[in-house]
Design a protein around this motif. Structure first.
Motif, mmCIF file in Angstrom:
data_model
loop_
_atom_site.group_PDB
_atom_site.id
_atom_site.type_symbol
_atom_site.label_atom_id
_atom_site.label_comp_id
_atom_site.label_asym_id
_atom_site.label_seq_id
_atom_site.Cartn_x
_atom_site.Cartn_y
_atom_site.Cartn_z
ATOM 1 N N PHE A 158 -1.580 5.792 -5.000
ATOM 2 C CA PHE A 158 -2.731 5.297 -4.240
ATOM 3 C C PHE A 158 -3.856 6.324 -4.213
ATOM 4 O O PHE A 158 -5.033 5.982 -4.357
ATOM 5 N N LEU A 159 -3.492 7.603 -4.045
ATOM 6 C CA LEU A 159 -4.484 8.663 -3.975
ATOM 7 C C LEU A 159 -4.911 9.159 -5.349
ATOM 8 O O LEU A 159 -5.737 10.071 -5.445
ATOM 9 N N GLU A 160 -4.339 8.571 -6.409
ATOM 10 C CA GLU A 160 -4.690 8.914 -7.785
ATOM 11 C C GLU A 160 -4.363 10.364 -8.123
ATOM 12 O O GLU A 160 -5.128 11.060 -8.787
ATOM 13 N N HIS A 161 -3.196 10.814 -7.662
ATOM 14 C CA HIS A 161 -2.722 12.145 -8.007
ATOM 15 C C HIS A 161 -2.253 12.192 -9.458
ATOM 16 O O HIS A 161 -1.758 11.193 -9.986
ATOM 17 N N LYS A 162 -2.364 13.351 -10.058
ATOM 18 C CA LYS A 162 -1.851 13.589 -11.407
ATOM 19 C C LYS A 162 -0.487 14.275 -11.364
ATOM 20 O O LYS A 162 0.314 14.134 -12.293
ATOM 21 N N ARG A 163 -0.245 15.032 -10.290
ATOM 22 C CA ARG A 163 0.979 15.828 -10.222
ATOM 23 C C ARG A 163 1.199 16.333 -8.798
ATOM 24 O O ARG A 163 0.289 16.278 -7.967
ATOM 25 N N ARG A 164 2.403 16.829 -8.534
ATOM 26 C CA ARG A 164 2.731 17.603 -7.352
ATOM 27 C C ARG A 164 3.241 18.962 -7.846
ATOM 28 O O ARG A 164 3.678 19.085 -8.985
ATOM 29 N N TYR A 165 3.211 19.989 -6.999
ATOM 30 C CA TYR A 165 3.463 21.356 -7.436
ATOM 31 C C TYR A 165 4.599 22.034 -6.679
ATOM 32 O O TYR A 165 4.763 21.833 -5.472
ATOM 33 N N ARG A 166 5.305 22.897 -7.382
ATOM 34 C CA ARG A 166 6.104 23.915 -6.720
ATOM 35 C C ARG A 166 5.180 25.084 -6.401
ATOM 36 O O ARG A 166 4.126 25.241 -7.025
ATOM 37 N N LEU A 167 5.577 25.927 -5.466
ATOM 38 C CA LEU A 167 4.740 27.043 -5.060
ATOM 39 C C LEU A 167 4.429 27.963 -6.239
ATOM 40 O O LEU A 167 3.275 28.396 -6.419
ATOM 41 N N SER A 168 5.423 28.237 -7.051
ATOM 42 C CA SER A 168 5.216 29.106 -8.209
ATOM 43 C C SER A 168 4.224 28.504 -9.196
ATOM 44 O O SER A 168 3.462 29.237 -9.858
ATOM 45 N N GLN A 169 4.185 27.181 -9.293
ATOM 46 C CA GLN A 169 3.267 26.526 -10.221
ATOM 47 C C GLN A 169 1.812 26.666 -9.785
ATOM 48 O O GLN A 169 0.936 26.950 -10.609
ATOM 49 N N ILE A 170 1.530 26.470 -8.495
ATOM 50 C CA ILE A 170 0.141 26.592 -8.044
ATOM 51 C C ILE A 170 -0.292 28.054 -8.070
ATOM 52 O O ILE A 170 -1.464 28.367 -8.333
ATOM 53 N N GLU A 171 0.623 28.972 -7.853
ATOM 54 C CA GLU A 171 0.288 30.390 -7.975
ATOM 55 C C GLU A 171 -0.047 30.732 -9.431
ATOM 56 O O GLU A 171 -0.971 31.511 -9.694
ATOM 57 N N ASN A 172 0.678 30.147 -10.371
ATOM 58 C CA ASN A 172 0.390 30.358 -11.793
ATOM 59 C C ASN A 172 -0.974 29.790 -12.173
ATOM 60 O O ASN A 172 -1.705 30.375 -12.988
ATOM 61 N N VAL A 173 -1.333 28.633 -11.602
ATOM 62 C CA VAL A 173 -2.652 28.044 -11.848
ATOM 63 C C VAL A 173 -3.741 29.003 -11.357
ATOM 64 O O VAL A 173 -4.741 29.237 -12.048
ATOM 65 N N ALA A 174 -3.548 29.564 -10.167
ATOM 66 C CA ALA A 174 -4.530 30.499 -9.616
ATOM 67 C C ALA A 174 -4.680 31.726 -10.514
ATOM 68 O O ALA A 174 -5.798 32.160 -10.821
#
Length: 237
Positions: A141-157
């Protein structure tokens, strides 16, 4: 923040346990950071930057969102709030990306773009929905592409040129409840051409209980790298 959720909750958004508690978590994570100017990316209604203006020493907020029909200006707690469809650069010392990166195909690209718009030493506070196994109709509904683990969003940063200062999950206290509801719902879910949001205003007792559970974990949230509904990443350019 998603305007679809703002449309559902309307003026009562500040009373909803999820947004009420998340705003407190934001203030908690920024407790040792002096903020003057906020750049709120994908801001929607600007709920979180407005909360900081009202409850901190922050003096000004710039809310950027491509969904705005036009540029406009407002105020919160007597402080200026500027709504813009886009910006080329910013003198902000804090950039918020509250539930934004999960909406775009290239999360590293978007974050890198905003890193290039601010000065070195600018703080970034990022929140994203946690754990792929919690994917549900609400994400569709919110048109998300993905959900993250903490390590994944830290890697993105880190891949965007930021230095991670801190990462933590939040809503750990309600995680077992929400995970059970999501997993059971997914088990019996039938594909729908019109996905629906799971966000709603609860009965006052339920709302108060969920808020109390979430508030109780605030003193320990910075140490939570185990589980939660939201993953937070605090980083600096």
């Amino acid at each position: 923040m998603d305007l679809k959720e703002t449309d559902i909750l309307g003026e009562k958004i500040g009373e909803h346990w999820y947004y009420q508690s998340k705003a407190k978590a934001v203030k908690n994570l920024l407790s040792n950071i002096n903020t003057s100017t906020i750049l709120d990316v994908g801001a929607g209604s600007g709920f979180f930057s407005k909360h900081l203006l009202a409850h901190s020493a922050a003096k000004e907020a710039w809310c950027v969102d491509i969904s705005y029909a036009h540029d406009s200006d407002s105020s919160e707690a007597g402080k200026p709030v500027h709504f813009r469809r886009s910006i080329d650069s910013s003198n902000a010392d804090l950039v918020l990306l509250m539930d934004v990166l999960e909406h775009v195909d290239d999360d590293v690209g978007l974050l890198t773009d905003y890193v290039s718009k601010v000065a070195k030493g600018t703080y970034f506070l990022i929140s994203v929905p946690a754990f792929k196994f919690l994917w549900s109709e609400h994400d569709v509904f919110l048109e998300h592409k993905r959900r993250y683990r903490l390590s994944q969003i830290e890697n993105v940063a880190q891949s965007s040129g930021l230095t991670v200062k801190h990462g933590a999950y939040y809503f750990g206290a309600v995680f077992p409840i929400a995970a059970t509801v999501r997993l059971v719902g997914n088990l019996f879910h039938k594909e729908s051409t019109q996905p629906r949001s799971q966000l709603k205003m609860h009965q006052p007792m339920v709302n108060a209980t969920l808020a109390a559970l979430s508030n109780a974990e605030l003193p320990l949230m910075k140490k939570n790298r185990l589980a939660g509904l939201t993953a937070f990443c605090l980083a600096v350019s």
